[in-house]
Design a protein around this motif. Structure first.
Motif, short mmCIF file in Angstrom:
data_model
loop_
_atom_site.label_atom_id
_atom_site.label_comp_id
_atom_site.label_asym_id
_atom_site.label_seq_id
_atom_site.Cartn_x
_atom_site.Cartn_y
_atom_site.Cartn_z
N ILE A 108 -0.02 10.53 20.44
CA ILE A 108 0.47 10.24 19.10
C ILE A 108 0.13 8.80 18.76
N LYS A 109 0.23 8.46 17.47
CA LYS A 109 -0.02 7.09 17.05
C LYS A 109 1.03 6.17 17.65
N SER A 110 0.63 4.96 17.96
CA SER A 110 1.56 3.95 18.48
C SER A 110 2.56 3.56 17.39
N GLN A 111 3.59 2.85 17.79
CA GLN A 111 4.57 2.37 16.82
C GLN A 111 3.92 1.45 15.80
N LYS A 112 2.99 0.60 16.26
CA LYS A 112 2.29 -0.31 15.34
C LYS A 112 1.51 0.48 14.29
N ALA A 113 0.83 1.54 14.72
CA ALA A 113 0.07 2.37 13.78
C ALA A 113 1.01 3.10 12.82
N ARG A 114 2.10 3.63 13.32
CA ARG A 114 3.07 4.33 12.45
C ARG A 114 3.68 3.35 11.45
N ASN A 115 3.96 2.12 11.88
CA ASN A 115 4.50 1.11 10.97
C ASN A 115 3.50 0.78 9.87
N TYR A 116 2.20 0.69 10.23
CA TYR A 116 1.19 0.39 9.23
C TYR A 116 1.08 1.52 8.21
N VAL A 117 1.12 2.75 8.68
CA VAL A 117 1.07 3.91 7.78
C VAL A 117 2.23 3.83 6.78
N LYS A 118 3.41 3.49 7.26
CA LYS A 118 4.59 3.36 6.39
C LYS A 118 4.40 2.22 5.39
N THR A 119 3.93 1.08 5.88
CA THR A 119 3.68 -0.08 5.02
C THR A 119 2.64 0.24 3.95
N PHE A 120 1.57 0.91 4.35
CA PHE A 120 0.52 1.30 3.41
C PHE A 120 1.11 2.15 2.29
N GLY A 121 1.92 3.14 2.67
CA GLY A 121 2.54 4.01 1.68
C GLY A 121 3.47 3.28 0.73
N GLN A 122 4.17 2.26 1.23
CA GLN A 122 5.08 1.49 0.39
C GLN A 122 4.34 0.60 -0.60
N GLN A 123 3.12 0.19 -0.25
CA GLN A 123 2.37 -0.75 -1.08
C GLN A 123 1.37 -0.10 -2.03
N THR A 124 1.17 1.19 -1.89
CA THR A 124 0.16 1.85 -2.72
C THR A 124 0.79 2.96 -3.55
N LYS A 125 0.19 3.19 -4.69
CA LYS A 125 0.61 4.25 -5.58
C LYS A 125 -0.53 5.27 -5.67
N PRO A 126 -0.24 6.55 -5.43
CA PRO A 126 -1.33 7.54 -5.49
C PRO A 126 -2.00 7.57 -6.87
N LEU A 127 -3.32 7.74 -6.85
CA LEU A 127 -4.04 7.91 -8.10
C LEU A 127 -3.59 9.19 -8.78
N LYS A 128 -3.56 9.17 -10.08
CA LYS A 128 -3.19 10.37 -10.85
C LYS A 128 -4.20 11.49 -10.57
N ASN A 129 -5.48 11.11 -10.53
CA ASN A 129 -6.56 12.05 -10.21
C ASN A 129 -7.27 11.51 -8.98
N LEU A 130 -7.09 12.17 -7.85
CA LEU A 130 -7.73 11.74 -6.61
C LEU A 130 -9.25 11.79 -6.76
N LEU A 131 -9.94 10.84 -6.14
CA LEU A 131 -11.40 10.81 -6.20
C LEU A 131 -11.96 12.04 -5.49
N GLU A 132 -12.98 12.60 -6.07
CA GLU A 132 -13.62 13.79 -5.51
C GLU A 132 -15.07 13.50 -5.20
#
Length: 142
Positions: free
Chosen positions: A34-58
């Protein structure tokens, strides 16, 4: 060259190297990584700092990522960043067909500066005559 219409993100924090951040755990008698705690923390941080695009790039995509680390020690590894952009910027990281990844240093503000844009296949554009003969060239379709 980064196109003017590229999606631009800046994510504060230092991403974990996916290759070096796996942890062996047991699920009953079955081992799993599984991902390390550092990797899981980064995933969480990334999600908190970004807003999903209305239309995902294709389609096929290119990325230009500069990772600013606090020290020179970490390996340059963009894979956790590419994983984090799934469902936020694009549908799947398999869409990324061109990568420009850079390691930089900023002890005060570790971060990732990310550009993502759509690419097209190279197409034949023609030939140009010069003094030494013909020079072939191609351009990208816009």
């Amino acid at each position: 060259m980064i196109p003017d219409n590229a999606t631009h993100l800046v994510v504060m924090g230092e991403p974990a190297s996916k290759a070096n951040s796996r942890k062996l755990v047991m699920f009953g008698k079955r081992p799993a990584f599984i991902k390390s705690q550092k990797a899981r923390n980064y995933v969480k941080t990334f999600g908190q700092q970004t807003k999903p695009l209305k239309n995902l790039l294709e389609g096929d995509l290119a990325v230009h990522i500069t990772v600013y680390y606090a020290t020179r020690r970490p390996d340059l590894d963009e894979s956790v960043i590419l994983d984090c952009m799934q469902g936020v910027i694009y549908v799947n990281d398999r869409q990324v067909k061109e990568k420009h990844i850079y390691h930089a240093l900023d002890r005060e503000k570790p971060r990732s500066e990310i550009f993502v844009w759509s690419i097209q296949e190279w197409h034949w554009a023609g030939q140009k005559n010069n003094s030494s003969g013909f020079v072939w060239f191609v351009v990208r379709e816009k």
